[in-house]
Design a protein around this motif. Structure first.
Motif, PDB file in Angstrom:
ATOM      1  N   ALA A  74      17.080  65.972  16.272  1.00 57.44           N
ATOM      2  CA  ALA A  74      17.179  66.622  17.564  1.00 57.44           C
ATOM      3  C   ALA A  74      15.655  67.092  17.977  1.00 57.44           C
ATOM      4  CB  ALA A  74      17.972  67.504  17.378  1.00 57.44           C
ATOM      5  N   VAL A  75      15.070  67.897  16.932  1.00 57.35           N
ATOM      6  CA  VAL A  75      13.624  68.344  17.121  1.00 57.35           C
ATOM      7  C   VAL A  75      12.599  67.105  17.581  1.00 57.35           C
ATOM      8  CG1 VAL A  75      11.881  69.464  15.834  1.00 57.35           C
ATOM      9  CG2 VAL A  75      14.129  70.088  15.530  1.00 57.35           C
ATOM     10  N   VAL A  76      12.926  66.084  16.813  1.00 59.09           N
ATOM     11  CA  VAL A  76      11.790  65.006  16.918  1.00 59.09           C
ATOM     12  C   VAL A  76      11.960  64.700  18.556  1.00 59.09           C
ATOM     13  CG1 VAL A  76      10.980  62.514  16.432  1.00 59.09           C
ATOM     14  CG2 VAL A  76      11.515  64.481  14.527  1.00 59.09           C
ATOM     15  N   GLU A  77      13.365  64.288  18.991  1.00 56.92           N
ATOM     16  CA  GLU A  77      13.645  63.674  20.138  1.00 56.92           C
ATOM     17  C   GLU A  77      13.192  64.914  21.354  1.00 56.92           C
ATOM     18  OE1 GLU A  77      17.647  62.810  21.140  1.00 56.92           O
ATOM     19  OE2 GLU A  77      17.886  61.653  19.310  1.00 56.92           O
ATOM     20  N   ARG A  78      13.542  66.008  21.041  1.00 53.98           N
ATOM     21  CA  ARG A  78      12.935  66.922  21.919  1.00 53.98           C
ATOM     22  C   ARG A  78      11.364  67.209  22.242  1.00 53.98           C
ATOM     23  NH1 ARG A  78      14.390  72.197  19.952  1.00 53.98           N
ATOM     24  NH2 ARG A  78      16.720  71.234  20.016  1.00 53.98           N
ATOM     25  N   LEU A  79      10.722  67.009  21.008  1.00 60.74           N
ATOM     26  CA  LEU A  79       9.286  66.897  21.142  1.00 60.74           C
ATOM     27  C   LEU A  79       8.753  65.755  21.729  1.00 60.74           C
ATOM     28  CD1 LEU A  79       8.399  68.426  17.671  1.00 60.74           C
ATOM     29  CD2 LEU A  79       8.052  69.641  19.983  1.00 60.74           C
ATOM     30  N   GLY A  80       9.170  64.378  21.508  1.00 58.98           N
ATOM     31  CA  GLY A  80       9.046  63.264  21.850  1.00 58.98           C
ATOM     32  C   GLY A  80       9.176  63.264  23.548  1.00 58.98           C
ATOM     33  N   ARG A  81      10.173  63.870  24.114  1.00 56.09           N
ATOM     34  CA  ARG A  81      10.553  63.985  25.487  1.00 56.09           C
ATOM     35  C   ARG A  81       9.368  64.759  26.066  1.00 56.09           C
ATOM     36  NH1 ARG A  81      15.991  64.428  24.220  1.00 56.09           N
ATOM     37  NH2 ARG A  81      15.751  66.654  24.380  1.00 56.09           N
ATOM     38  N   ARG A  82       8.810  65.772  25.471  1.00 53.52           N
ATOM     39  CA  ARG A  82       7.714  66.784  25.964  1.00 53.52           C
ATOM     40  C   ARG A  82       6.165  66.057  25.818  1.00 53.52           C
ATOM     41  NH1 ARG A  82       9.336  72.727  23.759  1.00 53.52           N
ATOM     42  NH2 ARG A  82      11.513  72.716  24.735  1.00 53.52           N
ATOM     43  N   GLY A  83       6.339  64.848  25.407  1.00 49.97           N
ATOM     44  CA  GLY A  83       5.033  64.351  25.276  1.00 49.97           C
ATOM     45  C   GLY A  83       4.205  64.413  23.961  1.00 49.97           C
ATOM     46  N   VAL A  84       4.758  64.903  22.952  1.00 50.30           N
ATOM     47  CA  VAL A  84       3.955  64.935  21.619  1.00 50.30           C
ATOM     48  C   VAL A  84       3.770  63.368  20.961  1.00 50.30           C
ATOM     49  CG1 VAL A  84       4.136  65.628  19.155  1.00 50.30           C
ATOM     50  CG2 VAL A  84       5.201  67.045  21.261  1.00 50.30           C
ATOM     51  N   PRO A  85       2.654  63.233  20.889  1.00 50.41           N
ATOM     52  CA  PRO A  85       2.161  61.821  20.332  1.00 50.41           C
ATOM     53  C   PRO A  85       3.089  61.400  19.234  1.00 50.41           C
ATOM     54  CG  PRO A  85       0.401  63.152  20.714  1.00 50.41           C
ATOM     55  CD  PRO A  85       1.447  64.161  20.962  1.00 50.41           C
ATOM     56  N   VAL A  86       3.134  60.228  18.779  1.00 47.63           N
ATOM     57  CA  VAL A  86       4.177  59.543  17.975  1.00 47.63           C
ATOM     58  C   VAL A  86       3.472  59.993  16.713  1.00 47.63           C
ATOM     59  CG1 VAL A  86       4.947  57.418  16.951  1.00 47.63           C
ATOM     60  CG2 VAL A  86       5.168  57.666  19.407  1.00 47.63           C
ATOM     61  N   GLU A  87       2.112  59.607  16.405  1.00 49.48           N
ATOM     62  CA  GLU A  87       1.573  60.068  15.433  1.00 49.48           C
ATOM     63  C   GLU A  87       1.600  61.518  14.899  1.00 49.48           C
ATOM     64  OE1 GLU A  87      -0.842  59.658  18.194  1.00 49.48           O
ATOM     65  OE2 GLU A  87       0.209  57.830  18.152  1.00 49.48           O
ATOM     66  N   ARG A  88       1.657  62.374  15.555  1.00 54.08           N
ATOM     67  CA  ARG A  88       2.046  63.748  15.368  1.00 54.08           C
ATOM     68  C   ARG A  88       3.630  63.947  14.673  1.00 54.08           C
ATOM     69  NH1 ARG A  88      -0.374  68.331  18.015  1.00 54.08           N
ATOM     70  NH2 ARG A  88       0.282  69.482  16.275  1.00 54.08           N
ATOM     71  N   LEU A  89       4.302  63.260  15.464  1.00 55.33           N
ATOM     72  CA  LEU A  89       5.881  63.220  15.124  1.00 55.33           C
ATOM     73  C   LEU A  89       6.118  62.780  13.870  1.00 55.33           C
ATOM     74  CD1 LEU A  89       7.337  62.222  18.689  1.00 55.33           C
ATOM     75  CD2 LEU A  89       7.279  64.499  17.616  1.00 55.33           C
ATOM     76  N   ALA A  90       5.218  61.538  13.412  1.00 56.44           N
ATOM     77  CA  ALA A  90       5.553  61.105  12.158  1.00 56.44           C
ATOM     78  C   ALA A  90       5.270  62.030  11.057  1.00 56.44           C
ATOM     79  CB  ALA A  90       4.671  60.044  11.964  1.00 56.44           C
ATOM     80  N   SER A  91       4.296  62.997  11.515  1.00 57.03           N
ATOM     81  CA  SER A  91       3.919  63.991  10.092  1.00 57.03           C
ATOM     82  C   SER A  91       5.050  65.194  10.006  1.00 57.03           C
ATOM     83  CB  SER A  91       2.538  64.277  10.419  1.00 57.03           C
ATOM     84  OG  SER A  91       2.492  65.201  11.697  1.00 57.03           O
TER      85      SER A  91
END
Length: 106
Positions: free
Chosen positions: A1-18
């Motif tokens: 849920a956190v990753v989804e929400r951050l992805g929708r806010r435009g956080v880059p995929v590389e940052r989400l992977a960490s």
């Protein structure tokens, strides 16, 4: 849920992977204080592992003084050497090692 929400806010995929969630080691923490300890424990583990993943850590090490196998995670007696951390089964073995480390590292 956190990753989804951050992805929708435009956080880059590389940052989400960490991102690691939930934070902390799984020690069965329930209360806020216990959760804080589990997070601090993970930080210590990360720092001591020199950024190696937890799976890369040895489970057991051999006490160089008596030859006994020591569970690394529970070892209370250790010494840092140029070659890394050495684990001991008891304070007496650590003291013997500290008196003459070269004898036991050879």
């Amino acid at each position: 849920a956190v990753v989804e929400r951050l992805g929708r806010r435009g956080v880059p995929v590389e940052r989400l992977a960490s991102l690691k969630a939930p934070a902390g080691l799984d020690i069965g923490a329930v209360t806020p204080e216990e959760i804080a300890v589990s997070i601090l424990a993970e930080l210590v583990q990360h720092r001591r592992a020199d950024k190696a993943p937890p799976a890369a850590l040895p489970v057991e090490a051999r006490d160089p003084v008596c030859g006994m196998l020591v569970e690394v995670a529970a070892a209370r007696h250790r010494a840092e050497t140029a070659g890394g951390v050495v684990h001991f089964c008891c304070a007496a073995c650590l003291e013997a090692f500290e008196r003459d480390p070269q004898r036991f590292l050879a």
